[in-house]
Design a protein around this motif. Structure first.
Motif, PDB file in Angstrom:
ATOM      1  N   PHE A 270     -27.269 -14.491  39.291  1.00 23.28           N
ATOM      2  CA  PHE A 270     -26.216 -15.436  39.665  1.00 23.28           C
ATOM      3  C   PHE A 270     -25.211 -14.839  40.636  1.00 23.28           C
ATOM      4  CE2 PHE A 270     -27.832 -17.664  36.015  1.00 23.28           C
ATOM      5  CZ  PHE A 270     -27.710 -18.983  36.402  1.00 23.28           C
ATOM      6  N   SER A 271     -25.211 -13.535  40.750  1.00 22.56           N
ATOM      7  CA  SER A 271     -24.280 -12.914  41.696  1.00 22.56           C
ATOM      8  C   SER A 271     -24.839 -12.949  43.110  1.00 22.56           C
ATOM      9  CB  SER A 271     -24.011 -11.456  41.290  1.00 22.56           C
ATOM     10  OG  SER A 271     -23.635 -11.386  39.944  1.00 22.56           O
TER      11      SER A 271
ATOM     12  N   VAL B 122     -22.991 -19.305  42.691  1.00 22.30           N
ATOM     13  CA  VAL B 122     -22.242 -18.709  41.586  1.00 22.30           C
ATOM     14  C   VAL B 122     -21.102 -19.617  41.165  1.00 22.30           C
ATOM     15  CG1 VAL B 122     -20.565 -16.912  41.031  1.00 22.30           C
ATOM     16  CG2 VAL B 122     -22.714 -16.315  42.140  1.00 22.30           C
ATOM     17  N   GLU B 123     -20.320 -20.024  42.150  1.00 18.57           N
ATOM     18  CA  GLU B 123     -19.127 -20.834  41.868  1.00 18.57           C
ATOM     19  C   GLU B 123     -19.496 -22.111  41.137  1.00 18.57           C
ATOM     20  OE1 GLU B 123     -16.172 -19.620  42.452  1.00 18.57           O
ATOM     21  OE2 GLU B 123     -17.122 -17.846  43.336  1.00 18.57           O
TER      22      GLU B 123
ATOM     23  N   ALA C 234     -22.538 -20.582  37.694  1.00 12.46           N
ATOM     24  CA  ALA C 234     -22.484 -19.454  36.769  1.00 12.46           C
ATOM     25  C   ALA C 234     -21.194 -19.460  35.968  1.00 12.46           C
ATOM     26  CB  ALA C 234     -22.649 -18.157  37.541  1.00 12.46           C
ATOM     27  N   THR C 235     -20.831 -20.619  35.452  1.00  9.35           N
ATOM     28  CA  THR C 235     -19.611 -20.630  34.653  1.00  9.35           C
ATOM     29  C   THR C 235     -19.898 -21.109  33.238  1.00  9.35           C
ATOM     30  OG1 THR C 235     -19.115 -22.754  35.659  1.00  9.35           O
ATOM     31  CG2 THR C 235     -18.039 -20.843  36.590  1.00  9.35           C
TER      32      THR C 235
END
Lengths: 490, 490
Positions: A75-76, A82-83, A86-87
């Protein structure tokens, strides 16, 4: 049966919740945000899947299956992705439970993963990491793959079908040698979705593009189909993304072109989910229950006997068997409801609630007269028709119903696209009838966000083939070249 | 194409791994123990699913969907189930990731779940917790539900299809008013599995029951189908469990009988998984690659042109189009491999590797003679046949191939069931040809475990309709009333 569904006018949201529950479509599970899709609801989803799957295959796609878990580090790799994703995800940190000695099960702290795994919220990252091994040359392209799978997004406020922590969907992930080909694929799949919505779900949709602000995380362009529900709110029913070379760059997927040049691969992704079930329910149903388009109804025809004597029961049963056999030959699914534990009135209400498009009732008088009573769910009308030619009449009626449900939704939708030229007008329509509001916008993310803050309305899409028209933004008064569609949305 | 597959005799295990990879069936993913099922492999799985799903529906079952996650506490509720399943599981402990400020994604420690969630290793617990809300009276029974889903068991040693951390499967979960009805269902579904294995997979199976030691955790009785692979090892291809009232008691699921009595509900569960892919591959394939039974082959017929001139290419193409259209009408899937990037010999080898049952090659001489070359994958034989009546000949050939593959496997299997009457003989057969060993056993778990420790062989099953026969246990010499089947197994 006692239905006791709240009416749409009284409380649309409550009506929806009660309908989903009482029509046996789905229910909440013991796991927060996760639903149980009950057999009747799942049977509708299966019909959707079958139709979509055939359309995917007809456009050259194959199915495959990729892992449920994604290493956290993936996810990086794609910054904007990501934004967006990946939360709020479910994170797997351990791989073993143990007995604490008192009969209770606890997590074995010693069995900790070196790298946490994320339950997929969408699969671009794991798939593009896989494609890296599949693609060397232009000969390996295009890759046209789809996956039917479950995904998890840790939503805080959930509603059955519309927004759940776990949901079922399909995600297409394609890889191409050129930008043009990828854009063409993105548009092709948008059209597949629109055709499916209109021809199968009887749901008219607007085809458009999302604004930059509403784009999929990692996409250069997001196409969508937007439908209108009966409460005047919009629902995004499917999206198709042109991902450019973003994921190929993130996962280093290059290919050698015919000319021997090395370049990054071009990507698309596209998906629809069990959310379509919510759209289907909300678009057509009424205060008496579900209204299903015949093409997606698990049971298209229900036959209810009304008898007093054993002999009548026997004769009606023979008639029903014969009709079912004839319908089956035409590919029409019919059910004979001969339960002796329920009265006909109860059965009528139950099948109405469950949205069965056509009901055939056969009583003692029908036996004498060579007739049956034929009732339509969509118009709630009924008539007495001859038994002769009944299967053909039903076959025709199902086509008529499918068309009528679509036309009704289309009429409603078209009556709820309002052009406005001022912010006052905009707010007035929003607070009144709602629907799509066609208005000029200055093209900035800032204006879009402020309008959303003040009114909760978002730009649903910039319709494809939008006509160019000079105007001024309803919010800032700045110049604009085209109208966009605003609405409150699910 | 260069195949370079290790031969079965040289290294069976290596042969399998290379075949799965080179035939494009599946591959390892970036996530330990999780596989990617590639389009060609998935197409076979889809054919299996479609056939099984129809068989489930024909026996009165509906599909539904239950959550991926199970609350940890559910596993404490059924004592024996805990021991079997609540150990090597993926555990979700957190629901959010965050950016650490340096572009790295980390787990948000503040977003910790109150109760950990287990990624389902099997769904009895969550489903019986749901059934509690569905069942009040005998009128609500039986419930005949199946689910197609992914499950996760944290296996340490994995092999593609045979044993993976995540795998795809179906799990049937039924609820009944009486013990007799539940046992009948358990047996019905075992027979469905056996029929599917034999008629679709061309895989002869032994139907039997597991010993107490090998039973499913929480079951009173486990029925199974056992197949034999070409290396003499057995493979459990499907199981059907009579669960008694264990899960109903654990989740307090009672019903009122017709007589007004309150009682716990009776349960079954049954499942097959992508493991069947492993069985299919290992049972029939050879050193040249995959051998697929026609009923499960994604491509049943491949047509390869052999030409020198454009005109020949055009004529062969027309012939192929015509043949494909005729085959399609018969429900036979055919592919015309007209790639101009590969030579015929390469194509022959590739489709042989991929197990396409019938190959049609058409060359310039065939154009003159009105013939084609027809090759069978199963026997690797070929003959020249007339173009006239070709579609009919192929249709018949596919039936012949399906039957031949089954008979070949059956002959092998039957030649590898050895009756032994001493432990010496037992070990000799095990170390030699392997296969099923039919031997007397004293019926104790202890003996079973000791034999396993010493020889790695387990009791695969007590065959159904086993003949009664007085004898003495090969290990302890104690009296025995019937033979059981031992084997080393996957």
């Amino acid at each position: 049966m006692s239905k006791g569904i709240t009416s749409r006018n009284e409380d649309y949201s409550q009506w929806y919740n009660e309908l989903v529950s009482k029509a046996d479509l789905a229910e909440h599970s013991a796991v927060r945000g996760c639903m149980v899709i009950k057999p009747y609801g799942y049977a509708i989803w299966e019909k959707m899947q079958a139709a979509l799957d055939q359309m995917f295959k007809d456009t050259g796609h194959s199915n495959a299956y990729f892992p449920l878990f994604i290493p956290k580090s993936f996810f990086s790799k794609e910054a904007s992705h990501v934004e967006g994703f990946a939360t709020e995800c479910a994170v797997v940190t351990h791989y073993r439970l143990k007995n604490d000695g008192n009969g209770q099960i606890i997590v074995d702290e010693e069995a900790k993963l070196e790298e946490e795994l994320i339950v997929r919220p969408t699969s671009e990252t794991i798939i593009w990491n896989t494609y890296k091994g599949w693609i060397q040359s232009y000969r390996d392209l295009p890759i046209l793959v789809n996956q039917w799978a479950n995904v998890v997004r840790w939503e805080m406020r959930t509603r059955l079908f519309l927004r759940t922590a776990e949901f079922l969907w399909q995600e297409g992930h394609t890889a191409h040698a050129t930008s043009e080909e990828a854009v063409e694929e993105t548009e092709r799949m948008l059209n597949v979705y629109a055709t499916f919505a209109e021809e199968w779900m009887a749901l008219p949709v607007v085809r458009g593009r999302k604004t930059e602000n509403e784009r999929f995380a990692g996409a250069l362009d997001t196409y969508c189909i937007e439908a209108l529900m009966q409460d005047g709110k919009a629902l995004q029913a499917g999206t198709s993304h042109f991902l450019g070379q973003n994921f190929a760059k993130a996962f280093d997927v290059k290919f050698t072109s015919k000319e021997g040049k090395l370049d990054y691969v071009w990507a698309t992704s596209w998906g629809v989910s069990t959310r379509l079930m919510g759209a289907l329910i909300m678009a057509h149903s009424d205060d008496a229950g579900l209204v299903l388009p015949p093409k997606l109804a698990p049971i298209q025809v229900v036959i209810v006997p009304i008898y007093k004597t054993e002999e009548e029961s026997r004769q009606i049963g023979a008639l029903a068997d014969n009709l079912i056999a004839q319908l089956k030959q035409k590919g029409i699914s019919a059910k004979y409801d001969d339960r002796d534990t329920q009265r006909p009135g109860f059965k009528f209400a139950e099948w109405e609630l469950k949205g069965v498009p056509v009901r055939v009732a056969i009583g003692a008088r029908d036996l004498q007269n060579g007739t049956v009573e034929l009732a339509r769910r969509d118009t709630q009308s009924k008539e007495t028709v001859p038994q002769t030619g009944l299967a053909e009449a039903i076959e025709q009626l199902l086509i008529t119903i499918q068309e009528n449900i679509y036309q009704k939704a289309l009429t409603y939708r078209d009556a709820h696209i309002t052009e406005v030229n001022s912010y006052e007008e905009f707010k007035k329509v929003l607070e009144g009838e709602g629907g799509f509001i066609s208005a000029h916008w200055d093209g900035t993310v800032e204006t879009e966000k402020r309008v959303k803050e003040e009114t909760k309305a978002t730009i649903r899409c910039i319709p494809l083939n939008n006509k160019e028209e000079e105007g001024t933004c309803i919010f800032t008064g700045k110049p604009s070249k085209q109208r966009v569609l605003f609405a409150k949305a699910y």
